[in-house]
Design a protein around this motif. Structure first.
Motif, PDB file in Angstrom:
ATOM      1  N   GLY A 396       9.836  22.484 -10.509  1.00  0.00           N
ATOM      2  CA  GLY A 396       9.027  21.276 -10.470  1.00  0.00           C
ATOM      3  C   GLY A 396       7.532  21.562 -10.440  1.00  0.00           C
ATOM      4  N   ASN A 422      13.827  11.451  -4.302  1.00  0.00           N
ATOM      5  CA  ASN A 422      14.622  11.643  -3.093  1.00  0.00           C
ATOM      6  C   ASN A 422      14.830  10.334  -2.343  1.00  0.00           C
ATOM      7  OD1 ASN A 422      15.023  14.305  -3.490  1.00  0.00           O
ATOM      8  ND2 ASN A 422      13.548  15.018  -1.977  1.00  0.00           N
ATOM      9  N   ALA A 423      13.823   9.457  -2.397  1.00  0.00           N
ATOM     10  CA  ALA A 423      13.972   8.156  -1.738  1.00  0.00           C
ATOM     11  C   ALA A 423      14.682   7.176  -2.667  1.00  0.00           C
ATOM     12  CB  ALA A 423      12.613   7.614  -1.338  1.00  0.00           C
ATOM     13  N   ARG A 424      15.221   7.682  -3.759  1.00  0.00           N
ATOM     14  CA  ARG A 424      15.922   6.885  -4.765  1.00  0.00           C
ATOM     15  C   ARG A 424      15.022   5.762  -5.302  1.00  0.00           C
ATOM     16  NH1 ARG A 424      18.256  11.005  -3.770  1.00  0.00           N
ATOM     17  NH2 ARG A 424      20.504  11.271  -3.649  1.00  0.00           N
ATOM     18  N   HIS A 425      13.747   6.077  -5.423  1.00  0.00           N
ATOM     19  CA  HIS A 425      12.824   5.163  -6.085  1.00  0.00           C
ATOM     20  C   HIS A 425      12.826   5.550  -7.557  1.00  0.00           C
ATOM     21  CE1 HIS A 425       8.753   3.036  -6.438  1.00  0.00           C
ATOM     22  NE2 HIS A 425       8.902   3.662  -7.590  1.00  0.00           N
ATOM     23  N   TYR A 426      13.539   4.768  -8.380  1.00  0.00           N
ATOM     24  CA  TYR A 426      13.633   5.056  -9.809  1.00  0.00           C
ATOM     25  C   TYR A 426      13.053   3.907 -10.619  1.00  0.00           C
ATOM     26  CZ  TYR A 426      16.906   8.857  -8.817  1.00  0.00           C
ATOM     27  OH  TYR A 426      17.485  10.010  -8.378  1.00  0.00           O
ATOM     28  N   VAL A 475      -2.072   6.485   7.970  1.00  0.00           N
ATOM     29  CA  VAL A 475      -0.859   5.972   8.599  1.00  0.00           C
ATOM     30  C   VAL A 475       0.016   7.114   9.094  1.00  0.00           C
ATOM     31  CG1 VAL A 475       1.273   4.714   8.157  1.00  0.00           C
ATOM     32  CG2 VAL A 475      -0.884   3.851   7.254  1.00  0.00           C
ATOM     33  N   LYS A 476       0.079   8.177   8.320  1.00  0.00           N
ATOM     34  CA  LYS A 476       0.905   9.321   8.716  1.00  0.00           C
ATOM     35  C   LYS A 476       0.424   9.892  10.042  1.00  0.00           C
ATOM     36  CE  LYS A 476       3.049  11.085   4.601  1.00  0.00           C
ATOM     37  NZ  LYS A 476       2.456  11.401   3.334  1.00  0.00           N
ATOM     38  N   LEU A 477      -0.862   9.762  10.319  1.00  0.00           N
ATOM     39  CA  LEU A 477      -1.401  10.340  11.540  1.00  0.00           C
ATOM     40  C   LEU A 477      -1.329   9.391  12.727  1.00  0.00           C
ATOM     41  CD1 LEU A 477      -4.491  12.261  10.184  1.00  0.00           C
ATOM     42  CD2 LEU A 477      -2.318  13.183  10.978  1.00  0.00           C
ATOM     43  N   VAL A 478      -1.611   8.111  12.475  1.00  0.00           N
ATOM     44  CA  VAL A 478      -1.720   7.220  13.625  1.00  0.00           C
ATOM     45  C   VAL A 478      -0.810   6.002  13.574  1.00  0.00           C
ATOM     46  CG1 VAL A 478      -4.081   7.899  14.172  1.00  0.00           C
ATOM     47  CG2 VAL A 478      -3.690   6.068  12.529  1.00  0.00           C
ATOM     48  N   GLY A 479      -0.061   5.827  12.498  1.00  0.00           N
ATOM     49  CA  GLY A 479       0.802   4.656  12.405  1.00  0.00           C
ATOM     50  C   GLY A 479       0.050   3.474  11.806  1.00  0.00           C
ATOM     51  N   SER A 481       0.174   0.307  12.676  1.00  0.00           N
ATOM     52  CA  SER A 481      -0.181  -0.831  13.531  1.00  0.00           C
ATOM     53  C   SER A 481      -1.647  -0.831  13.954  1.00  0.00           C
ATOM     54  CB  SER A 481       0.724  -0.843  14.763  1.00  0.00           C
ATOM     55  OG  SER A 481       0.683   0.419  15.361  1.00  0.00           O
ATOM     56  N   ASN A 499       8.465  -1.900  -4.403  1.00  0.00           N
ATOM     57  CA  ASN A 499       9.873  -2.289  -4.336  1.00  0.00           C
ATOM     58  C   ASN A 499      10.263  -3.270  -5.428  1.00  0.00           C
ATOM     59  OD1 ASN A 499      10.907  -0.800  -2.139  1.00  0.00           O
ATOM     60  ND2 ASN A 499       9.667  -2.060  -0.782  1.00  0.00           N
ATOM     61  N   GLN A 503       9.968  -0.136  -8.998  1.00  0.00           N
ATOM     62  CA  GLN A 503      11.370   0.260  -9.048  1.00  0.00           C
ATOM     63  C   GLN A 503      12.093  -0.600 -10.049  1.00  0.00           C
ATOM     64  OE1 GLN A 503      13.698   0.654  -5.519  1.00  0.00           O
ATOM     65  NE2 GLN A 503      11.911   1.245  -4.329  1.00  0.00           N
TER      66      GLN A 503
END
Lengths: 586, 460
Positions: A396, A422-426, A475-479, A481, A499, A503
């Motif tokens: 890849g 992998n998340a089945r987002h096609y 978001v990955k670091l603190v969320g 919210s 979505n 997709q």
């Protein structure tokens, strides 16, 4: 018939060395040994020739004879190609099966076109007309969809001495006699031979003006390809290259589709062969088989024929292009073709470059991609070939030689993303890494045929996706919210877009194809949601209130909910999105 | 048989590793069988790798140890390597080149076939239909195995791939009539081979298993031939005798190592990591022998097992395998460490043939949507877990907590099952609904309303 042109002096896999071969020319087609295995001359050194043989060379021995007819590797072009399945050197696999059973044997020679079948020919020119190469002399209804044009063979200019009347003829029967100014006569039949490695001539190349509509939202709306363009689809295994190729072959608005399965799975070819006859083209209401030609050289079939299969495919595509058709060529996958080059180069003991690929990899790729394009034919009409080739980078990794070189010759790039798959987002086409340079060429088409707003909506959503990409890192670091409401709205909008729009489920009856109109309306609904929402959140309304609206669920499910026949309902929904968000604005 | 015209030659010119060169011969075919008899009368088989004017390069299957310039006689058999096949092969154990290892005489054969096989004409293939219920939910529900498919297990050293292989062989056999197993061991240790034999014995299928064992101490070159012998045997059983054959090949990594070794000795130009440029084509010539034929009842399903060097999925062996096979089942060390069996990684595993063989009329109408939703939600779980690792679980939103709970249940209740537990597909699907019902309905965007109404049952 074939004459003896030399004697085998060495055999290593598909590479055969021939001595006493002074009569052989470069790229001549040859037959080797008792079984008459098909091969091609790839190098000449002193009195010796090196052949690549397209069939398994087991039991070939030194001293066996080599025969030649003095032609380069060619394909037969004429009525009867459509709906057929060929191997890499244009042997019809269905005929082979009838003759030889379930497995492919060596040394079987069958004609690519059915020489017995009668076709209904209708002349379009009359005796005495002066004609030039590439002009159309008559036509044959090849399938319900395709009128096969019988063209004056390349390299000829003169008058029609005689032309056959309307009636049924085989491809070998003479249908016209031409005579040039010097009085030299030439007979024309309904088929011609053309060497695969030589591009067919045309009058001039034209610019690209129209998109190839594929019915796949992420492609048509975000990364469109023009008719006559080139796309590469790189992706590791399991990211859905083949499904994308199949989807485009099924739903694109090309007149003719040439599908080259080059070194891929046998079961995949079987899948296409079994499903295509059952599928109906939404535009013409005819089976898709009536516009498709297959070339199947699966991974376990001889490697040299794999190298040839790409050329066989594009030559057929050029032939139909010359009749004035829009042709789409799918090549799955060019990496396997490049590997075939590498294997043969290795056997020839050529100097390897990166990862063992030969130095001429880039120029071969360039030659191939340059055979695509929108052109004015010799006959004066317009035709195009769009090439959609998948690339299978090892691990890849897009920096490997085949992907890197391919990128230089294409203008549209659909990068497939492992995480999305992998998340089945096609289809797992990454909206960050992919690009299309055809936007400017084709925006007029969208504005004229669909809506003036198309380009601005497209840019809005791409801007949002890029902002979202940056926000996701936070978001990955603190969320999510802790983000301010405005930024959360961007996240929400992109979630809907991913979505509900990006997709697309290839195996759902409704979702498998979206017309440009539907794509536009869906895009508009989502952007409207964002634009209205932006005003609201500024006034202190929370995203959770927006999500509680019934229209939010509608947005998420619109791709399945509104079939093509109910687009007016979708249009209403777009209005409802606007009004129901407006109601929150007190 | 034209044995009487065989010529015998003495005198080698060069011997390197398993390869020798012989001169002053003539009329020798490429890729044909060679017999070498040394001074003690031992017979070794070989194959011509290259032929030319007056010389041939021969690869010896049992290695060249003890051979010298003058001490052995070479016979060219003028035919490719053949294997005699018949129903009698079932229940037998052979070595890597087809000699019996179980102390019984060579079986009778009905016909002799070229071990290289021939490519199946794509127009004669039948598209794989009928799922194989393995009784393992992680496979049946999430990565359905189909008759005629080639689905490898990507494993790592120390992971329980052998257990999963035998569990599938044991549990899958219940459904198919005429089911049999061809087991190929390439470079595995005797213990592992012994383990397979024992578990076949335990489950009472030994008489329906045919084994080819090229163990770790056999010369590596032999491994290049073992899978081809076995697949020829499988083709005969499937396409001539209408059986459903499951071919288990362990361990493909050893096969590829052998290929690299031989390629290097031949002095070929290497591509990635020293593997030859034709590794893809070579692997394809094995894997593509799986499938079904039109008008024939039998099928060949392949379950190759390979250990990824260093657990690296981008290594050429798993990478090229993944490009040929129709999906992969990936085992995950981290899950195994937490005591989850089978440790089948949720996200990188995939079955490509699943889409056409599940759903209404085949398995259950809700199956495709449920599987897709489980994948999507589990992907979200992974994101949430990495977020939790940074900001701490306390800071997560209530929805994130639900996802964590779902992830836990998905792994512990749904994926996890006992080595001897056979869970039907139906049970697996119900269990899937049970765990996914932990999540609010709004999150399940991939499932149509009607299935949600029927199956979605949140706990009160």
């Amino acid at each position: 018939m074939a004459k003896i042109a030399g004697k085998v002096s060495r055999v290593v896999g598909p590479l055969v060395e021939v001595e006493e071969a002074s009569s052989l020319r470069m790229l001549d087609m040859v037959e080797v040994g008792e079984n008459h295995l098909v091969g091609e001359v790839v190098r000449l050194v002193k009195e010796r020739a090196y052949l690549q043989v397209y069939e398994d060379t087991t039991s070939l021995r030194a001293g066996d004879f080599v025969y030649t007819q003095g032609y380069p590797l060619y394909v037969e072009l004429g009525p009867g190609l459509i709906g057929k399945i060929y191997d890499g050197i244009q042997r019809p696999l269905d005929v082979l099966r009838e003759k030889e059973g379930c497995f492919i044997n060596r040394g079987v020679h069958v004609s690519a076109l059915d020489k017995q079948k009668k076709w209904h020919f209708r002349p379009l020119r009359k005796e005495g007309d002066s004609v030039k190469a590439g002009e159309i002399a008559g036509e044959v209804p090849e399938t319900q969809l395709i009128k096969h044009k019988i063209m004056i063979p390349p390299g000829f200019e003169g008058r029609i001495r005689w032309i056959a009347g309307e009636g049924d003829y085989t491809v070998e029967e003479k249908i016209a006699v031409l005579e040039n100014d010097e009085g030299i006569q030439r007979q024309v039949s309904m088929y011609q031979k053309w060497p695969v490695r030589k591009p067919r001539p045309y009058r001039e190349k034209l610019g690209i003006t129209e998109p190839l509509i594929t019915g796949q939202r992420v492609i048509d709306t975000l990364f469109p390809v023009g008719k006559g363009g080139c796309v590469a689809v790189p992706g590791g295994f399991g990211t859905g290259k083949t499904v994308i190729q199949h989807q485009v072959a099924k739903w694109s608005d090309a007149d003719i589709v040439v599908f080259v399965g080059c070194g891929e799975r046998g079961n995949e070819m079987t899948d296409v062969l079994l499903t295509f006859p059952k599928l109906i083209d939404p535009r013409t209401q005819r089976p898709l088989m009536e516009r498709t030609i297959f070339i199947a050289n699966t991974s376990n079939m001889p490697v040299a024929a794999r190298e040839a299969s790409i050329y066989t495919g594009i030559t057929m595509a050029e032939y139909y292009r010359d009749m004035g058709y829009t042709v789409a060529l799918m090549a799955d996958s060019t990496s396997r073709w490049a590997e075939a080059l590498r294997e043969l180069s290795g056997r020839l003991e050529e100097m390897p470059l990166e990862e063992g690929f030969p130095a001429y990899l880039a120029s071969r790729l360039a030659e191939f991609y340059e055979r695509a394009g929108r052109i004015k034919t010799l006959g004066g009409t317009e035709g195009s070939i769009t090439v959609i080739s998948s690339v299978s980078p090892p691990g890849g990794d897009f920096s490997e030689p085949v992907t890197a070189h391919t990128k230089r010759f294409i203008r549209c790039f659909w990068a497939l993303d492992r995480d999305l798959a992998n998340a089945r987002h096609y289809p797992s086409i990454s909206w960050i890494e992919s690009y299309s340079e055809y936007i400017d060429d084709i925006k007029e088409w969208w504005h004229k045929e669909v809506d003036e707003e198309w380009l601005s909506l497209r840019y809005s959503i791409i801007e949002l996706l890029q902002k979202e990409q940056r926000l996701q890192q936070v978001v990955k670091l603190v969320g999510a919210s802790v983000l301010p409401v405005r930024q959360r709205l961007i996240l929400e909008t992109c979630t809907i877009f991913k979505n509900a729009f990006l997709q697309q489920f290839a195996f759902d009856k409704v979702d498998t194809f979206s017309s440009p109109r539907k794509q536009f309306l869906m895009l508009k609904a989502i952007v409207t949601f964002y634009r209205k929402g932006e005003v609201l959140v500024k006034k202190g309304i929370n995203t959770s209130e927006l999500k509680a609206l019934p229209v939010y669920q509608d947005l998420l499910r619109m791709r399945m909910k509104y079939p093509e026949s109910e687009l007016d309902k979708l249009e209403e929904m777009v209005k409802k999105t606007e009004s129901s968000l407006g109601e929150l604005d007190y | 048989m034209k044995d009487y015209v065989l010529r015998e030659y003495v005198g080698l010119e060069e011997v390197v590793g398993p390869i020798f060169v012989i001169r002053n011969i003539h009329n020798i075919g490429y890729n044909e069988l060679v017999e070498v008899v040394d001074e003690d009368g031992n017979l070794r088989l070989g194959i011509t790798l290259e032929v030319g004017k007056g010389y041939a390069v021969v690869e010896v299957l049992k290695g060249t140890s003890g051979m010298s310039f003058k001490n052995c006689r070479v016979r060219f058999k003028e035919k490719p390597l053949l294997i005699g096949v018949s129903d009698d092969l079932l229940g037998r154990v052979f070595d890597g080149i087809g000699n019996p290892l179980d102390g019984m005489p060579k079986p009778f054969y009905e016909e002799q076939v070229d071990i290289n096989g021939r490519a199946i004409n794509p127009t004669s293939r039948d598209y794989p239909r009928n799922i194989i219920e393995t009784g393992i939910s992680a496979i049946d529900v999430m990565n359905t195995l189909v008759r005629g498919q080639k689905l490898p297990i990507f494993s790592g050293s120390g992971l329980p791939h052998d257990l999963i292989g035998t569990q599938i062989a044991r549990q899958a056999q219940v459904k198919g009539e005429g089911f049999c197993v061809v087991f190929v061991a390439m470079g595995v240790k005797y213990d592992t081979a012994r383990y397979f034999i024992r578990s076949f014995e335990e489950s009472g299928v030994l008489e329906r298993v045919c084994m080819f064992l090229s163990l770790a101490d056999s010369p590596s070159i032999e491994r290049l031939f073992t899978p081809r012998l076995a697949l020829s045997c499988a083709e005969f059983l499937a396409f001539k005798k209408n059986r459903h054959v499951l071919v288990i090949m362990s361990d493909m990594s050893n096969y590829c190592e052998a290929l690299r070794e031989v390629s290097t000795i031949r002095g070929e130009i290497p591509a990635r990591k020293g593997y030859p440029g034709y590794l893809y084509s070579d692997l394809a010539s094995l894997y593509e022998r799986a499938g079904m034929l039109k008008g024939v009842n039998g099928s060949i399903t392949q379950l190759p097992i390979l250990t990824m060097p260093n657990d690296d999925i981008t290594h050429p062996i798993p990478d090229l395998t993944g490009y040929i096979t129709e999906g992969q089942i990936v085992l995950e060390r981290e899950m195994f460490g937490r005591g989850i069996y089978p440790p089948i990684a949720g996200l990188p595993s995939l079955s490509r043939l699943m889409k056409d063989n599940i759903g209404e009329g085949m398995t259950r109408a809700d199956h495709p949507a449920l599987a897709s939703q489980l994948f999507a939600c589990y992907a979200k779980v992974k994101d949430t877990r990495s977020l939790a690792a940074i900001i701490g679980e306390e800071e997560l939103t209530p929805l994130d907590h639900l996802y964590l709970k779902f992830g836990e249940d998905f792994e512990r209740k749904f994926l996890c099952q006992d080595y001897y537990e056979r869970r039907t597909l139906e049970e697996g699907l119900d269990l899937g609904w049970e765990v996914i019902s932990l999540l609010p309905k709004d999150e399940l965007t991939r499932i149509k309303e009607e299935y949600l109404n029927e199956f979605y049952k949140p706990k009160k």
